[in-house]
Design an enzyme around this catalytic site. Structure first.
Site, PDB file in Angstrom:
ATOM      1  N   GLY A   1       0.788  -1.232   0.000  1.00 24.25           N
ATOM      2  CA  GLY A   1       0.000   0.000   0.000  1.00 24.25           C
ATOM      3  C   GLY A   1       0.814   1.273   0.000  1.00 24.25           C
ATOM      4  CB  ILE A   2       0.056   4.655   1.347  1.00 22.92           C
ATOM      5  CG1 ILE A   2      -0.259   4.385   2.816  1.00 22.92           C
ATOM      6  CG2 ILE A   2      -1.216   4.796   0.537  1.00 22.92           C
ATOM      7  CD1 ILE A   2      -1.046   5.510   3.467  1.00 22.92           C
ATOM      8  N   GLY A   3       2.539   2.597   2.344  1.00 25.15           N
ATOM      9  CA  GLY A   3       3.843   2.484   2.991  1.00 25.15           C
ATOM     10  C   GLY A   3       4.918   2.083   1.999  1.00 25.15           C
TER      11      GLY A   3
ATOM     12  CG  LEU B   1       5.036  -0.320  14.869  1.00 23.15           C
ATOM     13  CD1 LEU B   1       4.425   0.266  13.621  1.00 23.15           C
ATOM     14  CD2 LEU B   1       5.604   0.772  15.766  1.00 23.15           C
TER      15      LEU B   1
ATOM     16  CG  ASN C   1       2.320   3.801   6.220  1.00 20.50           C
ATOM     17  OD1 ASN C   1       1.387   4.362   5.645  1.00 20.50           O
ATOM     18  ND2 ASN C   1       2.603   2.516   6.013  1.00 20.50           N
TER      19      ASN C   1
ATOM     20  CB  THR D   1      -0.870  -2.040  15.902  1.00 19.41           C
ATOM     21  OG1 THR D   1      -0.831  -3.333  16.508  1.00 19.41           O
ATOM     22  CG2 THR D   1      -0.086  -2.051  14.604  1.00 19.41           C
TER      23      THR D   1
ATOM     24  CB  SER E   1      -8.026   7.524   9.171  1.00 22.52           C
ATOM     25  OG  SER E   1      -9.259   7.305   8.519  1.00 22.52           O
TER      26      SER E   1
ATOM     27  CE1 TYR F   1     -11.439  -3.274  19.773  1.00 21.67           C
ATOM     28  CE2 TYR F   1     -12.746  -5.007  18.739  1.00 21.67           C
ATOM     29  CZ  TYR F   1     -11.670  -4.130  18.717  1.00 21.67           C
ATOM     30  OH  TYR F   1     -10.818  -4.128  17.630  1.00 21.67           O
TER      31      TYR F   1
END
Length: 316
Positions: free
Chosen positions: A41-43, A90, A116, A137, A171, A193
């Site tokens: 993806g964008i990473g 992470l 990211n 994360t 986001s 949750y």
């Protein structure tokens, strides 16, 4: 074609512009960047474009084998790229500390930190640190990583005379979170949750983190900027845990999505473009300053989250 209607903002760029376009003519040689979540993806596109512009890119990835393959693919298209791969999970505070210690031990400078990596709409799970997985994360791991590498960034900025930049991917879904914004007393409560609201909570935390860190760095006069961003609606594997209904919804609106080069543009714009020199504590959408919601602009909430983050990462 995605984003059929897109207007240029004050930056001169719009949602239609790609990561290569917003960094055209920028010379990144002599700069070193860490990119988390760089295997898709964008990473991945962020890592590729930064390397294309001459930046020494460190791909911080949970899956080292996948990252190594991505590195090889980038180098095929850009033979002069300088790229390293290091392991980073992470969701584990121990892994974050191990990564930071290894990075520091290498004596590498650090000009740019791109936070990211992320997960979305996971079923309820706790990490081995006992923290709800999306919060851990998307927010806490990056909070810990940033704090551990901050002195390295300060020293790099001072020694090379170039502004350091921290870019945190958030986001627009930060606007869709729990009523309290951040459920400090029920972060790890399965009964409360909701996978989508928990995602929104983690993305709200990203913006609050960026704003509070920017405030602190300004206060001490450090030559480092911190900004957060919404990359846009993009078809990536981030939503692989989403429900069938959500997948159908994304299918309906696919014609309004950005492609991955467009999705990575705001990240790369903030990482490299000289137009944002000195700009800090802002929220960007489509390569332009935008307005996050009221909770995201709440300075007291940001301070409270900072204290929460410090407590959760204490002695880790």
């Amino acid at each position: 074609m995605p984003w059929l209607i897109a207007f240029k903002g004050k930056s001169g760029f719009s949602a239609k512009h790609t990561a290569e376009q917003v960094t055209k003519g920028v010379d990144g040689h002599g700069l070193t960047a860490i990119v988390t979540g760089p295997t898709s993806g964008i990473g991945l596109e962020t890592a590729r474009v930064l390397a294309l512009r001459g930046v020494h890119v460190v791909m911080a990835a949970r899956n080292v084998k996948a990252a190594t393959k991505c590195k090889e693919d980038i180098i095929k298209g850009c033979p002069n790229a300088t790229i390293d791969v290091m392991e980073l999970d992470l969701s584990s505070l121990e892994s974050v500390r191990n990564f930071a210690n290894e990075y520091i031990s290498k004596g590498l400078p650090l000009n740019i930190l791109v936070c990211n990596a992320g997960v979305m709409a996971l079923p309820f799970t706790l990490t081995k640190d006992g923290i709800e997985s999306q919060f851990a994360t998307n927010y806490l791991g990056h909070f810990h990583l940033t704090n551990l590498l901050l002195d390295t960034m300060k020293n790099t900025a001072k020694n090379c005379g170039k502004e350091g930049r921290i870019v945190i991917v958030s986001s627009e879904l930060h606007k869709m979170t729990y009523k309290e914004g951040i459920m400090f007393d029920k972060l790890n409560d399965e009964k409360c949750y909701n996978s989508y609201l928990a995602y929104g909570q983690s993305k709200l935390a990203n913006i609050l983190h960026a704003n509070e860190l920017a405030r602190r760095l300004k206060e001490e006069g450090a030559d480092i900027t911190v900004n957060s961003l919404h990359p846009g609606l993009i078809a990536t594997n981030l939503s692989r845990h989403s429900s069938c209904m959500s997948v159908c919804l994304f299918g309906v609106i696919r014609h309004f999505q950005k492609n991955i080069p467009q999705g990575a543009s705001t990240t790369c714009y903030l990482a490299l473009n000289p137009k944002v020199k000195g700009v800090s504590g802002e929220y960007f959408v489509d390569n332009n300053v935008a307005k996050a919601n009221r909770k995201a602009r709440d300075a007291e909430l940001a301070k409270k989250l900072w204290e929460c983050g410090m407590e959760l990462t204490k002695s880790k």
